[in-house]
Motif scaffolding. Structure first.
Motif, PDB file in Angstrom:
ATOM      1  N   THR A 104      10.155  69.373   3.916  1.00 34.30           N
ATOM      2  CA  THR A 104      10.850  68.528   4.883  1.00 34.30           C
ATOM      3  C   THR A 104      11.209  69.360   6.112  1.00 34.30           C
ATOM      4  O   THR A 104      11.277  70.598   6.050  1.00 34.30           O
ATOM      5  CB  THR A 104      12.140  67.917   4.310  1.00 34.30           C
ATOM      6  OG1 THR A 104      13.095  68.962   4.063  1.00 34.30           O
ATOM      7  CG2 THR A 104      11.874  67.135   3.032  1.00 34.30           C
ATOM      8  N   LEU A 163      12.057  60.477   6.092  1.00 31.70           N
ATOM      9  CA  LEU A 163      12.841  60.329   4.862  1.00 31.70           C
ATOM     10  C   LEU A 163      14.275  59.904   5.150  1.00 31.70           C
ATOM     11  O   LEU A 163      14.885  59.180   4.368  1.00 31.70           O
ATOM     12  CB  LEU A 163      12.843  61.648   4.085  1.00 31.70           C
ATOM     13  CG  LEU A 163      11.483  62.119   3.559  1.00 31.70           C
ATOM     14  CD1 LEU A 163      11.625  63.484   2.896  1.00 31.70           C
ATOM     15  CD2 LEU A 163      10.904  61.107   2.575  1.00 31.70           C
ATOM     16  N   GLY A 164      14.815  60.356   6.253  1.00 34.55           N
ATOM     17  CA  GLY A 164      16.194  60.011   6.598  1.00 34.55           C
ATOM     18  C   GLY A 164      16.405  60.174   8.088  1.00 34.55           C
ATOM     19  O   GLY A 164      15.603  60.784   8.782  1.00 34.55           O
ATOM     20  N   SER A 177      22.292  58.906   7.685  1.00 37.82           N
ATOM     21  CA  SER A 177      21.548  58.628   6.460  1.00 37.82           C
ATOM     22  C   SER A 177      20.443  59.674   6.340  1.00 37.82           C
ATOM     23  O   SER A 177      19.265  59.358   6.277  1.00 37.82           O
ATOM     24  CB  SER A 177      20.967  57.215   6.511  1.00 37.82           C
ATOM     25  OG  SER A 177      20.349  56.864   5.297  1.00 37.82           O
ATOM     26  N   ASN A 179      18.798  61.427   4.361  1.00 36.49           N
ATOM     27  CA  ASN A 179      18.193  61.594   3.053  1.00 36.49           C
ATOM     28  C   ASN A 179      17.004  62.541   3.136  1.00 36.49           C
ATOM     29  O   ASN A 179      16.203  62.475   4.060  1.00 36.49           O
ATOM     30  CB  ASN A 179      17.729  60.222   2.541  1.00 36.49           C
ATOM     31  CG  ASN A 179      16.861  60.332   1.315  1.00 36.49           C
ATOM     32  OD1 ASN A 179      17.329  60.651   0.239  1.00 36.49           O
ATOM     33  ND2 ASN A 179      15.565  60.069   1.487  1.00 36.49           N
ATOM     34  N   SER A 180      16.850  63.427   2.162  1.00 36.86           N
ATOM     35  CA  SER A 180      15.722  64.351   2.145  1.00 36.86           C
ATOM     36  C   SER A 180      14.852  64.171   0.904  1.00 36.86           C
ATOM     37  O   SER A 180      13.996  65.010   0.626  1.00 36.86           O
ATOM     38  CB  SER A 180      16.228  65.799   2.209  1.00 36.86           C
ATOM     39  OG  SER A 180      17.058  66.090   1.088  1.00 36.86           O
ATOM     40  N   MET A 181      15.061  63.078   0.183  1.00 37.56           N
ATOM     41  CA  MET A 181      14.293  62.817  -1.032  1.00 37.56           C
ATOM     42  C   MET A 181      13.235  61.753  -0.776  1.00 37.56           C
ATOM     43  O   MET A 181      13.456  60.808  -0.014  1.00 37.56           O
ATOM     44  CB  MET A 181      15.223  62.354  -2.149  1.00 37.56           C
ATOM     45  CG  MET A 181      16.251  63.392  -2.556  1.00 37.56           C
ATOM     46  SD  MET A 181      17.442  62.749  -3.758  1.00 37.56           S
ATOM     47  CE  MET A 181      18.401  61.625  -2.727  1.00 37.56           C
ATOM     48  N   ASN A 184      14.576  57.332  -3.280  1.00 38.89           N
ATOM     49  CA  ASN A 184      16.016  57.058  -3.239  1.00 38.89           C
ATOM     50  C   ASN A 184      16.217  55.554  -3.113  1.00 38.89           C
ATOM     51  O   ASN A 184      16.091  54.987  -2.026  1.00 38.89           O
ATOM     52  CB  ASN A 184      16.661  57.792  -2.061  1.00 38.89           C
ATOM     53  CG  ASN A 184      18.175  57.633  -2.048  1.00 38.89           C
ATOM     54  OD1 ASN A 184      18.743  56.839  -2.802  1.00 38.89           O
ATOM     55  ND2 ASN A 184      18.846  58.381  -1.192  1.00 38.89           N
ATOM     56  N   ASP A 189      17.777  50.677   2.413  1.00 39.06           N
ATOM     57  CA  ASP A 189      17.185  51.822   3.102  1.00 39.06           C
ATOM     58  C   ASP A 189      17.509  51.667   4.587  1.00 39.06           C
ATOM     59  O   ASP A 189      16.727  51.115   5.368  1.00 39.06           O
ATOM     60  CB  ASP A 189      15.672  51.844   2.860  1.00 39.06           C
ATOM     61  CG  ASP A 189      15.028  53.128   3.338  1.00 39.06           C
ATOM     62  OD1 ASP A 189      15.758  53.992   3.882  1.00 39.06           O
ATOM     63  OD2 ASP A 189      13.800  53.270   3.200  1.00 39.06           O
ATOM     64  N   LYS A 191      17.625  53.504   7.175  1.00 39.37           N
ATOM     65  CA  LYS A 191      16.824  54.079   8.258  1.00 39.37           C
ATOM     66  C   LYS A 191      15.816  53.082   8.798  1.00 39.37           C
ATOM     67  O   LYS A 191      15.451  53.103   9.979  1.00 39.37           O
ATOM     68  CB  LYS A 191      16.106  55.340   7.794  1.00 39.37           C
ATOM     69  CG  LYS A 191      14.999  55.133   6.768  1.00 39.37           C
ATOM     70  CD  LYS A 191      14.281  56.427   6.445  1.00 39.37           C
ATOM     71  CE  LYS A 191      13.141  56.213   5.445  1.00 39.37           C
ATOM     72  NZ  LYS A 191      13.663  55.927   4.092  1.00 39.37           N
TER      73      LYS A 191
END
Length: 470
Positions: A104, A163-164, A177, A179-181, A184, A189, A191
């Motif tokens: 990422t 991702l986020g 938000s 998120n780095s996964m 999720n 969501d 984003k």
């Protein structure tokens, strides 16, 4: 406006608020017809907190705001009127971190796409999004317009690579938000509310980008084809033969291929321009020797089957870059004035009929017209450039009708990857249902109740979609 300027300077610092010639001498577009910024005020925040402070001021005063990224859009999505404030993200230009293990990258919205690509490459990774304006376009703008580019057929649109993100709402609230996964499913969501919303629901300030392994092989070729049926069969053949490594399939109709391989263009044609279609095909893989053999074998089989009439393979990085330079030389279109550019999406099975009908209708109305068609094709995206042959003041509206109206019948879209902006909002109803438009307006009213974010873009909030009669 004077009170707003004073409040903005107090909120983000006097050196971050430009007025007068510091604004009017700035370009409002990075491509096409030169235009200067019409707004009186331009704010250059240094952080998300600055963006929040500036938007809080504008929200309190009911002041319209237009966010600026790299200004490479083609639908007037970043155009700001005299009474609007420009919020430029040019100072939010830092790559905050790269996680090679998690693959990422965390970046600020004003980082140019090419800078992201280069930073990923330093870690043996790749950010797959790629487009001709990579040196100017910013990743925040890419996300705000859900840019597509050359590799959608394999890696998807921008939304598939984010991702986020962090965004600032109209009232100055920061929604983080980050998120780095990859997986999720904890609620909405969020984003996705901001990706593709063209700055009308919030201003994107930071992003977590998904990186991929840097390919170690790149095989590129031009092929010449005699029928559109051969084009689609060639796409199927290469996709099947390359075992999932097909990464680009760019089709140029004959007029555009000739344009970009004849003077004053600097490129020379790698295959003959006498064929109706030319295809730039590329595969990215992990085994240089075997990938090259498989790529060449697939082209040889296509020749033997009669799918292609000729082919030329890039044998070095310089040759491969030169091949891509042909596809990306869209500036040759600027030799024609007036010129109307379109970015549409439709099913591959409808493409040839659509282009043929368009050509016939243009010829009946403007015998001296020029029609240039090229596109990613494998993902259903065509770029259409039309020169009606004369400076007819009514030509734009007539040409738009010819380009857009057939798309409704065949389930196409008036915008494949550039958004709606001002230019296409009169035709949005051809690609979206009344229920979809109503939900869009509800989201806008909820997140931006005063309607200050990029007002007038995509649709008019008070009247819904500004639709022309069908």
């Amino acid at each position: 406006m004077e009170a707003i300027i004073a409040a903005l300077r107090q909120a983000v610092g006097a050196d971050s608020v430009l007025t007068g010639s510091d604004v009017s001498m700035r370009s409002a577009a990075a491509w096409g017809t030169p235009r200067n910024v019409a707004a009186q005020v331009l704010v250059r925040p240094r952080s998300a907190a600055d963006v929040a402070a500036a938007l809080a001021v504008c929200h309190a005063h009911g002041q319209p705001v237009v966010a600026h990224g790299g200004l490479t859009g083609l639908v007037d999505g970043a155009w700001a009127e005299h009474n609007e404030v420009v919020l430029s993200l040019e100072r939010l230009n830092q790559i905050e971190s790269v996680d090679p293990v998690g693959r990422t990258m965390t970046v600020q919205a004003g980082v140019p796409l090419q800078t992201v690509q280069d930073a990923a490459a330093e870690h043996g990774l790749m950010f797959p999004l790629d487009l001709g304006a990579r040196g100017s376009a910013t990743v925040g703008g890419n996300a705000a317009t859900n840019a597509g580019g050359n590799r959608v057929i394999r890696y998807g649109m921008t939304r598939d690579m984010v991702l986020g993100l962090e965004a600032v709402l109209a009232n100055g609230t920061i929604v983080s938000s980050m998120n780095s996964m990859v997986k999720n499913n904890a609620g909405y969501d969020l984003k996705q509310l901001f990706i593709g919303s063209e700055g009308t629901l919030g201003v994107i300030t930071r992003l977590v980008l998904r990186l991929r392994q840097q390919p170690s092989s790149q095989d590129t070729a031009w092929a010449a084809l005699d029928t559109f049926a051969h084009v689609t069969d060639f796409l199927d053949h290469m996709d099947r033969s390359l075992g999932g490594t097909l990464s680009a399939f760019e089709v140029l109709w004959q007029d555009y291929y000739r344009l970009v391989t004849s003077p004053p263009a600097r490129s020379v044609p790698p295959v003959s321009a006498e064929h109706p279609y030319c295809v730039l095909v590329e595969a990215l893989g992990g085994e240089p020797e075997s990938d090259a053999q498989r790529f060449e074998a697939a082209l040889t089989q296509a020749l033997e089957k009669g799918l292609i009439a000729d082919a030329a393979i890039g044998k070095s990085q310089a040759e491969r870059d030169a091949m891509w330079a042909i596809r990306d030389d869209v500036e040759q279109l600027l030799n024609f004035k007036p010129l109307f550019l379109f970015d549409v999406s439709l099913g591959i099975k409808h493409m040839q009929g659509y282009v043929d009908t368009l050509a016939d209708e243009l010829a009946a109305r403007w015998p001296a017209h020029r029609l240039f068609v090229f596109g990613h094709l494998g993902d259903g995206n065509l770029h259409v450039a039309i020169h009606p042959g004369a400076a007819d003041p009514d030509a734009r509206s007539e040409v738009e009708d010819l380009v857009y109206r057939p798309l409704q019948r065949i389930g196409g879209s008036v915008s494949a990857e550039h958004g709606i902006g001002l230019e296409k909002k009169a035709y949005l109803h051809l690609a979206r249902s009344p229920a979809e438009l109503a939900l869009m307006r509800l989201l806008k009213q909820t997140l931006d109740p005063k309607g200050i974010l990029n007002p007038g873009k995509i649709f008019d909030l008070s009247e819904g979609c500004a639709a022309k009669p069908t």
